[in-house]
Design a protein around this motif. Structure first.
Motif, PDB file in Angstrom:
ATOM      1  N   SER A 123       0.838  -1.203   0.000  1.00  0.00           N
ATOM      2  CA  SER A 123       0.000   0.000   0.000  1.00  0.00           C
ATOM      3  C   SER A 123       0.871   1.249   0.000  1.00  0.00           C
ATOM      4  CB  SER A 123      -0.923  -0.002   1.227  1.00  0.00           C
ATOM      5  OG  SER A 123      -1.730   1.160   1.255  1.00  0.00           O
ATOM      6  N   LEU A 124       1.949   1.230   0.775  1.00  0.00           N
ATOM      7  CA  LEU A 124       2.867   2.364   0.790  1.00  0.00           C
ATOM      8  C   LEU A 124       3.577   2.525  -0.540  1.00  0.00           C
ATOM      9  CD1 LEU A 124       4.532   2.081   4.322  1.00  0.00           C
ATOM     10  CD2 LEU A 124       2.630   3.544   3.622  1.00  0.00           C
ATOM     11  N   LYS A 125       3.687   1.441  -1.308  1.00  0.00           N
ATOM     12  CA  LYS A 125       4.339   1.489  -2.616  1.00  0.00           C
ATOM     13  C   LYS A 125       3.384   1.907  -3.734  1.00  0.00           C
ATOM     14  CE  LYS A 125       7.770  -2.144  -1.571  1.00  0.00           C
ATOM     15  NZ  LYS A 125       9.002  -1.385  -1.844  1.00  0.00           N
ATOM     16  N   GLY A 126       2.126   2.159  -3.395  1.00  0.00           N
ATOM     17  CA  GLY A 126       1.160   2.610  -4.389  1.00  0.00           C
ATOM     18  C   GLY A 126       0.111   1.592  -4.756  1.00  0.00           C
ATOM     19  N   GLY A 127       0.097   0.439  -4.099  1.00  0.00           N
ATOM     20  CA  GLY A 127      -0.932  -0.555  -4.369  1.00  0.00           C
ATOM     21  C   GLY A 127      -2.293  -0.104  -3.866  1.00  0.00           C
ATOM     22  N   THR A 128      -3.327  -0.621  -4.490  1.00  0.00           N
ATOM     23  CA  THR A 128      -4.699  -0.254  -4.129  1.00  0.00           C
ATOM     24  C   THR A 128      -5.307  -1.327  -3.246  1.00  0.00           C
ATOM     25  OG1 THR A 128      -4.968   0.953  -6.221  1.00  0.00           O
ATOM     26  CG2 THR A 128      -6.971   0.342  -5.016  1.00  0.00           C
ATOM     27  N   PHE A 129      -5.758  -0.932  -2.058  1.00  0.00           N
ATOM     28  CA  PHE A 129      -6.345  -1.855  -1.100  1.00  0.00           C
ATOM     29  C   PHE A 129      -7.622  -1.275  -0.522  1.00  0.00           C
ATOM     30  CE2 PHE A 129      -1.939  -3.090  -1.312  1.00  0.00           C
ATOM     31  CZ  PHE A 129      -1.972  -4.475  -1.209  1.00  0.00           C
ATOM     32  N   THR A 130      -8.467  -2.148  -0.008  1.00  0.00           N
ATOM     33  CA  THR A 130      -9.734  -1.714   0.585  1.00  0.00           C
ATOM     34  C   THR A 130      -9.492  -0.899   1.847  1.00  0.00           C
ATOM     35  OG1 THR A 130     -10.853  -3.670  -0.287  1.00  0.00           O
ATOM     36  CG2 THR A 130     -11.934  -2.513   1.532  1.00  0.00           C
ATOM     37  N   ARG A 131      -8.511  -1.329   2.629  1.00  0.00           N
ATOM     38  CA  ARG A 131      -8.176  -0.643   3.866  1.00  0.00           C
ATOM     39  C   ARG A 131      -6.833   0.063   3.744  1.00  0.00           C
ATOM     40  NH1 ARG A 131      -8.429  -5.589   7.831  1.00  0.00           N
ATOM     41  NH2 ARG A 131      -7.154  -4.147   9.076  1.00  0.00           N
ATOM     42  N   SER A 132      -6.473   0.808   4.779  1.00  0.00           N
ATOM     43  CA  SER A 132      -5.236   1.586   4.750  1.00  0.00           C
ATOM     44  C   SER A 132      -4.055   0.768   5.259  1.00  0.00           C
ATOM     45  CB  SER A 132      -5.382   2.837   5.617  1.00  0.00           C
ATOM     46  OG  SER A 132      -5.474   2.476   6.994  1.00  0.00           O
ATOM     47  N   ALA A 133      -2.861   1.183   4.879  1.00  0.00           N
ATOM     48  CA  ALA A 133      -1.645   0.557   5.386  1.00  0.00           C
ATOM     49  C   ALA A 133      -1.592   0.644   6.906  1.00  0.00           C
ATOM     50  CB  ALA A 133      -0.419   1.228   4.762  1.00  0.00           C
ATOM     51  N   GLN A 134      -2.043   1.749   7.449  1.00  0.00           N
ATOM     52  CA  GLN A 134      -2.023   1.928   8.903  1.00  0.00           C
ATOM     53  C   GLN A 134      -2.891   0.886   9.599  1.00  0.00           C
ATOM     54  OE1 GLN A 134      -0.136   4.221  10.524  1.00  0.00           O
ATOM     55  NE2 GLN A 134      -0.835   3.608  12.561  1.00  0.00           N
ATOM     56  N   SER A 135      -4.044   0.579   9.024  1.00  0.00           N
ATOM     57  CA  SER A 135      -4.958  -0.370   9.674  1.00  0.00           C
ATOM     58  C   SER A 135      -4.384  -1.783   9.665  1.00  0.00           C
ATOM     59  CB  SER A 135      -6.325  -0.349   8.993  1.00  0.00           C
ATOM     60  OG  SER A 135      -6.275  -0.917   7.700  1.00  0.00           O
ATOM     61  N   TYR A 136      -3.718  -2.167   8.578  1.00  0.00           N
ATOM     62  CA  TYR A 136      -3.097  -3.498   8.527  1.00  0.00           C
ATOM     63  C   TYR A 136      -1.970  -3.596   9.560  1.00  0.00           C
ATOM     64  CZ  TYR A 136      -5.440  -3.726   3.956  1.00  0.00           C
ATOM     65  OH  TYR A 136      -6.365  -3.712   2.945  1.00  0.00           O
ATOM     66  N   TYR A 137      -1.180  -2.556   9.622  1.00  0.00           N
ATOM     67  CA  TYR A 137      -0.062  -2.485  10.561  1.00  0.00           C
ATOM     68  C   TYR A 137      -0.569  -2.552  12.007  1.00  0.00           C
ATOM     69  CZ  TYR A 137       3.733   0.085  13.017  1.00  0.00           C
ATOM     70  OH  TYR A 137       4.715   0.509  13.888  1.00  0.00           O
ATOM     71  N   GLU A 138      -1.605  -1.804  12.294  1.00  0.00           N
ATOM     72  CA  GLU A 138      -2.142  -1.769  13.656  1.00  0.00           C
ATOM     73  C   GLU A 138      -2.758  -3.103  14.070  1.00  0.00           C
ATOM     74  OE1 GLU A 138      -4.774   1.493  14.320  1.00  0.00           O
ATOM     75  OE2 GLU A 138      -3.255   3.021  13.871  1.00  0.00           O
ATOM     76  N   GLU A 139      -3.351  -3.819  13.125  1.00  0.00           N
ATOM     77  CA  GLU A 139      -3.964  -5.102  13.464  1.00  0.00           C
ATOM     78  C   GLU A 139      -2.923  -6.094  13.994  1.00  0.00           C
ATOM     79  OE1 GLU A 139      -6.855  -8.525  11.447  1.00  0.00           O
ATOM     80  OE2 GLU A 139      -6.562  -6.585  10.437  1.00  0.00           O
ATOM     81  N   VAL A 140      -1.759  -6.096  13.380  1.00  0.00           N
ATOM     82  CA  VAL A 140      -0.689  -6.985  13.844  1.00  0.00           C
ATOM     83  C   VAL A 140      -0.169  -6.524  15.204  1.00  0.00           C
ATOM     84  CG1 VAL A 140       1.621  -7.852  13.340  1.00  0.00           C
ATOM     85  CG2 VAL A 140      -0.046  -7.624  11.494  1.00  0.00           C
ATOM     86  N   ARG A 141       0.025  -5.234  15.364  1.00  0.00           N
ATOM     87  CA  ARG A 141       0.532  -4.711  16.628  1.00  0.00           C
ATOM     88  C   ARG A 141      -0.462  -4.896  17.771  1.00  0.00           C
ATOM     89  NH1 ARG A 141       4.538  -1.384  17.608  1.00  0.00           N
ATOM     90  NH2 ARG A 141       3.233  -0.114  18.995  1.00  0.00           N
ATOM     91  N   ALA A 142      -1.737  -4.749  17.483  1.00  0.00           N
ATOM     92  CA  ALA A 142      -2.747  -4.909  18.533  1.00  0.00           C
ATOM     93  C   ALA A 142      -2.731  -6.328  19.085  1.00  0.00           C
ATOM     94  CB  ALA A 142      -4.127  -4.551  17.994  1.00  0.00           C
ATOM     95  N   ARG A 143      -2.566  -7.313  18.229  1.00  0.00           N
ATOM     96  CA  ARG A 143      -2.498  -8.693  18.703  1.00  0.00           C
ATOM     97  C   ARG A 143      -1.248  -8.904  19.563  1.00  0.00           C
ATOM     98  NH1 ARG A 143      -1.943 -13.871  16.003  1.00  0.00           N
ATOM     99  NH2 ARG A 143      -0.159 -12.986  14.918  1.00  0.00           N
ATOM    100  N   ALA A 144      -0.193  -8.132  19.289  1.00  0.00           N
ATOM    101  CA  ALA A 144       1.044  -8.237  20.059  1.00  0.00           C
ATOM    102  C   ALA A 144       0.936  -7.587  21.428  1.00  0.00           C
ATOM    103  CB  ALA A 144       2.201  -7.621  19.286  1.00  0.00           C
ATOM    104  N   GLY A 145      -0.167  -6.854  21.670  1.00  0.00           N
ATOM    105  CA  GLY A 145      -0.394  -6.285  22.993  1.00  0.00           C
ATOM    106  C   GLY A 145      -0.290  -4.783  23.078  1.00  0.00           C
ATOM    107  N   PHE A 146      -0.222  -4.101  21.926  1.00  0.00           N
ATOM    108  CA  PHE A 146      -0.069  -2.653  21.936  1.00  0.00           C
ATOM    109  C   PHE A 146      -1.417  -1.958  21.692  1.00  0.00           C
ATOM    110  CE2 PHE A 146       4.070  -4.317  20.591  1.00  0.00           C
ATOM    111  CZ  PHE A 146       4.884  -3.730  21.549  1.00  0.00           C
TER     112      PHE A 146
END
Length: 507
Positions: free
Chosen positions: A400-423
């Motif tokens: 997504s940061l490289k210009g790909g088109t996605f339904t959700r934002s790069a931030q939301s994908y990143y946060e989903e992984v971090r949230a499971r890690a406890g943040f």
């Protein structure tokens, strides 16, 4: 624990006959040959299982290449019993590999055995009559997936490799080495074709691949190629296509993160360690003679372990430096699920120190006492996780940061992984933060080395080379560009051909 259905245990099928003088020729009613095999659906499944087997086959010691990728990265030191224990493995860690190291011949041999099996099966199976022709198409798609998977590993490890897409004999074996672009284009072609005929789910047939596995694996190869070769696209596939494939995995919601990161590993005691909703592709293993077992698990165990009901003894490889332990914040649930603080959890007098002792060992795949049925046992049923949904999310964020088109934002994908890690709070997503997250999320899963190389040789050198005192010192060899040496025995075997194999730079 859910038991997988597909037991990948078949040996290489030897399909051929020996010519004799006329007066000795008789009909052979017992031998399996190309003339009497590939006749039934059962034969097709046998050929498929033999192809799958090439992804697990072990010909001595540990042959799981991810183990050696871990040693090549900045994740682990070799460890072992002494400076003379595992000297060949230590050469991977020190980036002083030799073309005569047996592992390279085994990785090469196993890869091309698998490619041969897929090529023969793809040539023969179309002529078999199936009750359900969609099942034939599925098997053909699985074979394409397996071939693409094998080639994707070989080309990243050895770069300059032969590209063989149909059965060949010794008479026409002078194929030479293909340009890497040709190999990557074939990988893309095979994965894209496989996606068309692979099912979305394999419930009850765990161990077989899905279309989502092909989509995720193609995205991983795309990211490596474009990064390692500093290209905007990969031959045979575009950023838009890859983005669409990853977005499809996420939006179809067949996969998701398990609630507890530790449950992904058998050490947690959870049933989710096999075929959870997070495992997009996992290679199954068994133990005690029931299928193939993972040899590298025994390597990771603590030496001379006593007084524990949880862990089993091993050989003490894969020690982890305290500096690496500290990359995990104390609140990160992945730290204690990934790294075993042996002195704290087991007791410093309850095991023997490894060479390159640090007190920290790899926990995800440490051997467990409940799988040890006799003193001579050295196997383990851990599945080999190839791609998880967490990887899909972080690849989507990166693209997504490289210009790909996605339904959700790069931030939301990143946060989903971090949230499971406890943040509960998250900094703005960036490429550097995604790679930092990848290192912690996939620590010890064989991805770190590829991630460093695809960020550039200077980045890999800065991460891997260190100023530690011996025996922890490592210097990355930039002359090799991180590519491994082609086995000397393979170079010698090809020396009389019209297109002999040429050794990789730096070796």
């Amino acid at each position: 624990m859910k038991k997988y259905i597909l037991h990948i245990t078949m040996a290489l099928l030897i399909l051929g006959a020996t010519a004799c003088d006329d007066y000795l020729e008789v009909d052979n009613h017992t031998a399996t040959t190309e003339d009497n095999f590939y006749q039934t659906e059962e034969d097709a499944y046998a050929a498929l299982y033999a192809a799958y087997n090439a992804t697990t086959d072990d010909k001595g010691g540990t042959n799981e290449f991810e183990f050696f990728l871990n040693m090549c990265s900045d994740d682990m030191f070799t460890g072992g019993g002494s400076s003379s224990d595992g000297t060949d493995i230590r050469r991977f860690e020190k980036h002083k590999m030799l073309a005569t190291d047996w592992q390279h011949d085994q990785f090469w041999w196993r890869g091309y055995v698998g490619i041969y099996r897929t090529n023969v099966a793809m040539q023969k199976i179309p002529d078999i009559t199936f009750e359900d022709e969609t099942e034939k198409a599925r098997i053909m798609a699985e074979l394409k997936f397996i071939r693409a998977y094998i080639y994707s590993n070989l080309v990243r490890m050895y770069e300059n490799i032969p590209l063989i897409t149909e059965p060949i004999t010794l008479a026409d074996a002078d194929v030479g080495q293909a340009h890497p672009d040709e190999v990557y284009e074939q990988i893309a072609s095979d994965y894209l074709a496989a996606i068309e005929d692979l099912p979305e789910t394999v419930e009850g047939e765990e161990g077989r691949v899905t279309k989502y596995a092909a989509q995720a694996m193609l995205a991983r190869v795309y990211l490596f190629y474009t990064g390692f070769y500093s290209q905007t696209e990969m031959p045979g596939v575009t950023l838009n296509t890859i983005s669409s494939l990853l977005d499809n995995i996420i939006e179809d919601k067949h996969y998701g993160l398990v609630d507890n990161f530790a449950d992904l590993w058998l050490v947690s005691g959870s049933d989710e360690a096999y075929y959870s909703k997070e495992h997009v592709y996992q290679i199954p293993y068994s133990y005690n003679g029931k299928g193939a077992s993972r040899g590298d698990v025994q390597f990771y165990g603590l030496r001379d372990l006593s007084n524990t009901s949880t862990y089993a003894a091993g050989w003490g490889f894969g020690t982890i430096h305290p500096d690496v332990y500290s990359i995990f914040e104390p609140a990160d649930v992945r730290r204690n699920a990934t790294i075993l603080d042996a002195n704290s959890e087991v007791g410093e007098n309850e095991y023997s120190n490894s060479y390159q002792h640090t007190g920290y060992y790899f926990k995800k795949y440490t051997p467990l006492s409940r799988f040890v049925d006799d003193p001579a046992f050295s196997g383990h049923p851990d599945g080999r996780t190839v791609v998880r949904y967490a990887d899909v999310l972080l690849m989507a964020a990166e693209l997504s940061l490289k210009g790909g088109t996605f339904t959700r934002s790069a931030q939301s994908y990143y946060e989903e992984v971090r949230a499971r890690a406890g943040f509960s709070t998250h900094p703005p997503v960036s490429a550097d933060r995604i790679f930092e997250e990848r290192r912690k999320e996939f620590f010890g899963e064989g991805l770190r080395y590829w991630d460093l190389l695809r960020r550039g040789i200077d980045v890999a050198d800065a991460a891997i080379s260190n100023n530690y005192e011996a025996p922890f010192d490592v210097t990355f060899d930039k002359a090799t560009r991180g590519v491994w040496p082609i086995a000397d025995v393979q170079i010698q075997l090809s020396s009389s051909s019209s297109k002999p194999l040429k050794q990789n730079a730096g070796y």
